[in-house]
Write a protein that holds these residues in place. Structure first.
Motif, PDB file in Angstrom:
ATOM      1  N   GLY A 199      30.116  36.855  37.634  1.00 19.63           N
ATOM      2  CA  GLY A 199      30.851  35.660  37.214  1.00 19.63           C
ATOM      3  C   GLY A 199      30.193  35.013  36.009  1.00 19.63           C
ATOM      4  N   PRO A 226      45.226  30.151  39.798  1.00 15.67           N
ATOM      5  CA  PRO A 226      43.923  30.813  39.733  1.00 15.67           C
ATOM      6  C   PRO A 226      42.934  29.947  38.954  1.00 15.67           C
ATOM      7  CG  PRO A 226      45.576  31.965  38.397  1.00 15.67           C
ATOM      8  CD  PRO A 226      46.279  30.846  39.100  1.00 15.67           C
ATOM      9  N   PRO A 227      41.631  30.187  39.127  1.00 16.95           N
ATOM     10  CA  PRO A 227      41.038  31.294  39.881  1.00 16.95           C
ATOM     11  C   PRO A 227      41.074  31.032  41.385  1.00 16.95           C
ATOM     12  CG  PRO A 227      39.312  29.887  39.004  1.00 16.95           C
ATOM     13  CD  PRO A 227      40.610  29.346  38.469  1.00 16.95           C
ATOM     14  N   HIS A 228      41.015  32.116  42.150  1.00 17.88           N
ATOM     15  CA  HIS A 228      41.004  32.058  43.606  1.00 17.88           C
ATOM     16  C   HIS A 228      39.675  32.619  44.108  1.00 17.88           C
ATOM     17  CE1 HIS A 228      45.147  30.809  44.036  1.00 17.88           C
ATOM     18  NE2 HIS A 228      45.511  31.737  43.171  1.00 17.88           N
ATOM     19  N   ALA A 276      35.851  37.969  44.281  1.00 18.01           N
ATOM     20  CA  ALA A 276      35.878  36.856  43.328  1.00 18.01           C
ATOM     21  C   ALA A 276      34.624  35.996  43.367  1.00 18.01           C
ATOM     22  CB  ALA A 276      37.105  35.986  43.571  1.00 18.01           C
ATOM     23  N   ASP A 321      40.550  29.650  49.825  1.00 22.58           N
ATOM     24  CA  ASP A 321      39.658  29.313  48.713  1.00 22.58           C
ATOM     25  C   ASP A 321      38.588  28.302  49.101  1.00 22.58           C
ATOM     26  OD1 ASP A 321      40.814  31.026  46.828  1.00 22.58           O
ATOM     27  OD2 ASP A 321      42.326  29.554  46.259  1.00 22.58           O
TER      28      ASP A 321
END
Length: 201
Positions: A159, A122-124, A130, A90
């Motif tokens: 996003g 999460p979020p990752h 992602a 991440d």
């Protein structure tokens, strides 16, 4: 930086790289202070955890309610000279020596290096599609920023108000001629298959 209570002062840079270039480019970094808590012989060794306490990061027990991310890989030296972080990392913490006479085991040496971190919840951002993480991997989406450069964005609608995805990396191969159709963009990746094949969306 003033150190109280015998706590070791280290400087850490957190990197969440979202930019990639067809020809590669330097990662963006944001500096943060790190305080050592005394867990383990190596500061932020593999499977150890850190908090996200402002203004920096602190090594904490993974059982602590303050634990926010786990080290999935740890390497000495600079990122540019060492192995890449695992694909679903991440973010990266860059650790540098600040007071070499004060360190985790009292031997007068604080190794410089970097820790590849995975958030505990999460979020990752490092997951495929992602929209973040230090590496571009298969499944990630990209958008053009001009000058032959692209940046990563989330595949699902870009996003939270982010740019809309224009390409998706569908394969990682050894050379461009191995990319499947309809590849229209080639992206430099880390690892043994350094060419990312991206198709238009």
């Amino acid at each position: 930086m003033r150190v109280r209570g015998g706590v070791v002062g280290l400087v850490v840079v957190a990197v969440a790289v979202t930019a990639c270039q067809v020809g590669g480019g330097p990662p963006r970094a944001r500096p943060s202070a790190v305080l050592h808590s005394g867990y383990g012989r190596v500061f932020l060794g593999v499977d150890e955890c850190s908090s996200f306490r402002a203004p920096g990061f602190t090594e904490v027990s993974c059982a602590s309610e303050r634990a926010a991310a786990r080290v999935v890989a740890r390497h000495d030296g600079a990122v540019r000279d060492g192995p890449p972080c695992p694909a679903r990392t991440d973010f990266v913490l860059h650790i540098s020596e600040r007071r070499p006479a004060s360190d985790e085991d009292g031997d007068g040496h604080v190794p410089r290096g970097y820790a590849c971190m995975r958030s505990l919840q999460p979020p990752h951002p490092g997951d495929p599609g992602a929209g973040g993480g230090p590496r571009t991997i298969v499944g990630d989406c990209l958008y053009g920023v001009g000058g032959g450069r692209v940046r990563e964005t989330a595949c699902e609608g870009g996003g939270e108000g982010g740019p809309r995805a224009e390409y998706q990396v569908t394969a990682a191969v050894g050379s461009r001629d191995r990319c499947p159709a309809p590849t229209s963009l080639y992206v430099r990746l880390d690892g043994v298959r350094p060419v990312g094949c991206a198709r238009p969306l």
